[in-house]
Design an enzyme around this catalytic site. Structure first.
Site, short mmCIF file in Angstrom:
data_model
loop_
_atom_site.label_atom_id
_atom_site.label_comp_id
_atom_site.label_asym_id
_atom_site.label_seq_id
_atom_site.Cartn_x
_atom_site.Cartn_y
_atom_site.Cartn_z
N ALA A 1 3.86 1.80 -1.11
CA ALA A 1 4.52 1.99 -2.34
C ALA A 1 3.72 2.45 -3.13
O ALA A 1 4.03 3.44 -3.93
CB ALA A 1 5.21 0.65 -2.82
N ARG B 1 6.62 -10.84 -2.31
CA ARG B 1 6.38 -12.23 -2.29
C ARG B 1 5.74 -12.71 -3.64
O ARG B 1 5.85 -13.84 -4.18
CB ARG B 1 5.61 -12.96 -1.26
CG ARG B 1 6.61 -13.00 0.01
CD ARG B 1 5.84 -13.29 1.49
NE ARG B 1 4.80 -12.12 1.64
CZ ARG B 1 3.85 -12.09 2.62
NH1 ARG B 1 4.04 -13.23 3.70
NH2 ARG B 1 3.27 -11.26 2.87
N HIS C 1 5.65 11.04 15.81
CA HIS C 1 5.49 12.39 15.43
C HIS C 1 5.15 13.65 16.38
O HIS C 1 5.65 14.48 16.44
CB HIS C 1 3.93 12.34 14.70
CG HIS C 1 3.74 11.10 13.63
ND1 HIS C 1 4.76 10.85 12.55
CD2 HIS C 1 2.72 10.40 13.40
CE1 HIS C 1 4.37 9.73 12.16
NE2 HIS C 1 3.34 9.36 12.47
N LYS D 1 -8.17 9.08 17.52
CA LYS D 1 -8.82 8.36 16.62
C LYS D 1 -10.47 8.66 16.87
O LYS D 1 -10.93 9.01 17.90
CB LYS D 1 -8.70 6.92 16.31
CG LYS D 1 -7.35 6.60 15.82
CD LYS D 1 -7.04 5.37 15.07
CE LYS D 1 -5.99 5.05 14.66
NZ LYS D 1 -5.43 5.70 13.38
N ASP E 1 9.97 9.38 9.35
CA ASP E 1 8.83 10.03 10.10
C ASP E 1 8.32 10.83 9.13
O ASP E 1 8.99 12.17 9.02
CB ASP E 1 9.33 10.66 11.39
CG ASP E 1 8.02 10.93 12.23
OD1 ASP E 1 7.14 11.23 11.49
OD2 ASP E 1 8.09 11.17 13.37
N HIS E 2 7.30 10.56 8.47
CA HIS E 2 6.88 11.09 7.35
C HIS E 2 6.36 12.76 7.69
O HIS E 2 6.30 13.89 7.09
CB HIS E 2 5.84 10.92 6.56
CG HIS E 2 4.41 10.56 7.04
ND1 HIS E 2 4.34 9.51 7.98
CD2 HIS E 2 3.43 11.34 7.21
CE1 HIS E 2 3.21 9.42 8.49
NE2 HIS E 2 2.22 10.55 8.01
N ASP F 1 1.79 4.72 18.48
CA ASP F 1 1.55 5.01 17.02
C ASP F 1 1.56 6.54 16.78
O ASP F 1 2.14 6.69 15.72
CB ASP F 1 0.28 4.52 16.83
CG ASP F 1 -0.49 4.51 15.22
OD1 ASP F 1 0.43 3.97 14.37
OD2 ASP F 1 -1.28 5.25 15.08
N LYS G 1 -10.74 15.94 11.17
CA LYS G 1 -9.12 15.76 11.02
C LYS G 1 -8.35 17.04 11.04
O LYS G 1 -8.80 17.97 10.23
CB LYS G 1 -9.18 14.92 9.74
CG LYS G 1 -7.63 14.60 9.29
CD LYS G 1 -7.59 14.06 8.07
CE LYS G 1 -6.32 13.71 7.28
NZ LYS G 1 -5.26 12.76 8.23
N ASP H 1 0.69 -1.18 -0.13
CA ASP H 1 0.06 0.02 -0.05
C ASP H 1 0.91 1.32 0.12
O ASP H 1 0.59 2.12 -0.69
CB ASP H 1 -0.94 0.16 1.40
CG ASP H 1 -1.52 1.27 1.48
OD1 ASP H 1 -2.52 1.52 0.77
OD2 ASP H 1 -1.36 2.05 2.42
N VAL I 1 12.24 -12.92 1.47
CA VAL I 1 13.42 -12.28 1.98
C VAL I 1 14.31 -13.18 2.74
O VAL I 1 15.51 -12.72 3.25
CB VAL I 1 12.90 -11.46 3.18
CG1 VAL I 1 12.31 -10.31 2.49
CG2 VAL I 1 12.02 -11.94 4.02
P1 NAD Z 1 1.31 -3.78 3.05
O1 NAD Z 1 0.92 -4.85 3.69
O2 NAD Z 1 0.29 -3.12 2.08
O3 NAD Z 1 2.65 -4.22 2.33
C1 NAD Z 1 3.74 -5.15 2.64
C2 NAD Z 1 4.57 -5.56 1.60
O4 NAD Z 1 5.50 -6.34 2.22
C3 NAD Z 1 3.89 -6.16 0.55
O5 NAD Z 1 4.52 -5.81 -0.62
C4 NAD Z 1 4.29 -7.75 0.77
O6 NAD Z 1 4.37 -8.40 -0.22
C5 NAD Z 1 5.75 -7.54 1.35
N1 NAD Z 1 6.18 -8.62 2.32
C6 NAD Z 1 5.66 -8.93 3.62
N2 NAD Z 1 6.26 -9.85 4.02
C7 NAD Z 1 7.35 -10.23 3.17
C8 NAD Z 1 8.24 -11.32 2.98
N3 NAD Z 1 8.17 -12.27 4.00
N4 NAD Z 1 9.24 -11.31 1.99
C9 NAD Z 1 8.80 -10.60 0.99
N5 NAD Z 1 8.01 -9.69 1.02
C10 NAD Z 1 7.05 -9.23 1.84
O7 NAD Z 1 2.16 -2.58 4.01
P2 NAD Z 1 2.32 -1.24 3.99
O8 NAD Z 1 1.18 -0.24 4.17
O9 NAD Z 1 2.82 -0.83 2.55
O10 NAD Z 1 3.43 -0.89 4.87
C11 NAD Z 1 5.05 -1.34 4.69
C12 NAD Z 1 5.68 -0.66 5.89
O11 NAD Z 1 5.34 0.89 5.97
C13 NAD Z 1 5.06 -1.20 7.33
O12 NAD Z 1 6.22 -1.22 7.95
C14 NAD Z 1 4.12 -0.15 7.63
O13 NAD Z 1 4.08 -0.20 9.17
C15 NAD Z 1 4.88 1.17 7.21
N6 NAD Z 1 4.32 2.40 6.99
C16 NAD Z 1 2.97 2.28 6.25
C17 NAD Z 1 2.30 3.54 6.03
C18 NAD Z 1 1.16 3.46 4.93
O14 NAD Z 1 0.76 4.42 4.62
N7 NAD Z 1 0.73 2.42 4.40
C19 NAD Z 1 2.71 4.66 6.73
C20 NAD Z 1 3.69 4.61 7.67
C21 NAD Z 1 4.57 3.44 7.76
#
Ligand code: NAD
Length: 482
Positions: free
Chosen positions: A19, A47, A241, A340, A178-179, A236, A345, A17, A87
């Site tokens: 990415a 994966r 932040h 929350k 830390d965005h 959290d 917001k 998500d 991984v």
């Molecule tokens: P997500 O669950 O959408 O994506 C996780 C990704 O990790 C997927 O691409 C998955 O295939 C991959 N993955 C998981 N286990 C794996 C493994 N064993 N081997 C290879 N790939 C593996 O999560 P996300 O929301 O994209 O968040 C990613 C990180 O960023 C997390 O640590 C989350 O806490 C952090 N984060 C996310 C947000 C956000 O807005 N989504 C904000 C701040 C921080």
């Protein structure tokens, strides 16, 4: 001098998500602005079994709303490759190395690599040790590791996580995101404080009465119940932040604008936070949890959310009175509040200046001067002043001087990825800050547990439990944003 940067990004969690929503659009914006041009490539790994062409379609799709032209968006996406990756599997890193070297040569990247770990922190140690062991770290270029929060669950856990990473990367190479530190208005804080003699002179206990930091979310935990059960609002939002904002507000002027000097000033500010313990916790911190209300019967209680324990004691709201032991800040609390399912917001900092005794007007007529920094959803600054009411009478009325930054200011991820490309660590979290903030958070948790602190329920669509107001009322203060 060309602003074009050379780099190969290897994104772990390329199907995730974060990415999709943040990283690909941010890279595209840097591409549009020519920070990335011909000499960059991205390898997405995760994966799932995706082909390069499918991955490129996903990337193309993620920038639909911001693309300038179809052709440009496709050219951008053509720099992306995908590798299905476990991984823990050494063979996968060997093929990743092959692909990385090929792309490095094809796009003349000169060995610069940014490894972006957009995966669960439990994988940080494994991935970084494989990157080192399988020689993905180059000799000729820079190698930087970007990691996402949460950085652990407490000091001990975070320290262990950090030590794992340090076996493969140096602190200098680690960029912890830390965005909030990428937000325009947070970065503006430093400019405001240290670029204006006016504010520099009065940023202390002689002129400031209190400061209020609000990070209110209107959403509930949505699909993240399982994660939230382990974190709560304290881990959290406050550990990262809120304490970052507190350190920027309380810090002394750094000796220069160099990132190391800024870091030192921020770490000192965190070290100076007044200790929290069993005796003072209940006067200074309030924990709450959202519950349904008659007016909003369709909105669930926290304990009815997906993957949440029906007996959960986890806080979805926290308000606190944070103080500094530094002589500049005696008697100037920073009230913090985050939760929350709040009314709206809003992320906002209010600096409330002291009232003065005056001869010209009575104290009752004069309102406090308040500097408000609006971080989101609308960005801007406002300064509340007392002005003469327009008309025949000579009476005061408060007015706001308002500044709104231009709409095309870079967003947080765009800014932070560019900083990582440039090797500027100012807006990334250093281990020393992380260590101090975890120690402070651990002391709150420990005090809550020893004092058996109550959990106050608050109805959804409100500003939290009324007990949070008492934190301020007891000091004759009030929430500016209410
Ligand atoms: P997500 O669950 O959408 O994506 C996780 C990704 O990790 C997927 O691409 C998955 O295939 C991959 N993955 C998981 N286990 C794996 C493994 N064993 N081997 C290879 N790939 C593996 O999560 P996300 O929301 O994209 O968040 C990613 C990180 O960023 C997390 O640590 C989350 O806490 C952090 N984060 C996310 C947000 C956000 O807005 N989504 C904000 C701040 C921080």
């Amino acid at each position: 001098m060309s602003q074009n940067k050379k780099a190969l990004f290897i994104i772990f969690g390329g199907t995730g998500d974060l990415a999709y929503r943040k990283l690909y659009p941010a890279l595209y914006k840097l591409y549009k602005k020519n920070y990335l041009n011909e000499n960059f490539a991205v390898i997405g790994t995760a994966r799932r079994e995706w082909s390069d062409s499918y991955y490129q379609e996903v990337v193309y799709d993620s920038i639909q709303d911001i693309k300038e032209s179809d052709q440009e968006a496709k050219e951008f996406a053509s720099h992306f490759r995908y590798q299905s990756h476990n991984v823990n599997d050494t063979e996968n890193y060997i093929s990743l190395l092959k692909l990385a070297d090929q792309l490095d040569e094809k796009y003349d990247i000169e060995g610069n690599r940014i490894f972006y770990l957009s995966v669960s922190p439990s994988l940080f140690g494994t991935v970084s040790s494989h990157l080192r062991a399988e020689n993905l770290i180059t000799e000729n270029g820079f190698n930087r590791l970007i990691i996402e929060k949460p950085f652990g669950t407490d000091f001990v856990n975070s320290n262990a996580l950090n030590n794992d990473i340090l076996e493969s990367f140096t602190e200098e190479q680690i960029y912890r995101i830390d965005h909030y530190l990428g937000k325009e208005m947070i970065q503006m804080l430093l400019a405001l404080r240290f670029g204006n003699p006016l504010f520099k002179q009065i940023w202390n206990k002689h002129f400031i009465s209190n400061i209020q930091v609000t990070l209110a979310e209107d959403m509930g935990v949505e699909e993240r119940g399982a994660y939230y059960e382990q974190s709560g609002a304290l881990r959290d939002m406050v550990q990262n932040h809120v304490l970052q904002i507190v350190s920027l507000l309380y810090m002394n002027e750094p000796s220069s604008n160099d990132s190391k000097a800024i870091l030192k000033a921020k770490v000192d500010a965190l070290k100076n936070l007044k200790a929290v313990n069993q005796e003072n916790i209940n006067q200074n911190f309030v924990r709450g949890q959202y519950t349904t209300s008659k007016d909003n019967p369709d909105i669930l209680d926290y304990v009815s959310e997906h993957e949440v324990d029906p007996e959960s004691n986890v806080e979805t709201f926290i308000a606190g009175k944070i103080e500094s032991t530094h002589e500049n800040w005696e008697g100037v609390p920073i009230y913090i509040r985050t939760g929350k399912r709040m009314k709206a917001k809003n992320t906002q900092i209010n600096i409330v200046f002291k009232k003065d005794t005056m001869n010209f007007f009575s104290t009752e007529e004069v309102k406090e001067n308040i500097l408000s920094i609006h971080i989101g959803p609308n960005e801007g600054l406002s300064l509340q002043l007392n002005n003469k009411q327009i008309g025949h009478a000579f009476e005061l009325e408060p007015i706001d001087l308002i500044f709104n930054p231009s709409a095309d200011a870079p967003d947080d991820y765009e800014r932070l990825i560019l900083s990582a490309l440039m090797g500027d660590k100012t807006n990334f979290v250093h281990w020393d800050e992380l260590a101090e903030s975890w120690k402070y958070i651990d002391s709150i948790r420990e005090a809550w547990s020893k004092a058996e602190s109550p959990l106050y329920l608050y109805e959804v669509n409100t500003n939290g439990p009324t007990e949070a107001n008492e934190l301020l009322e007891n000091n004759n203060d009030y929430w500016v944003w209410s």
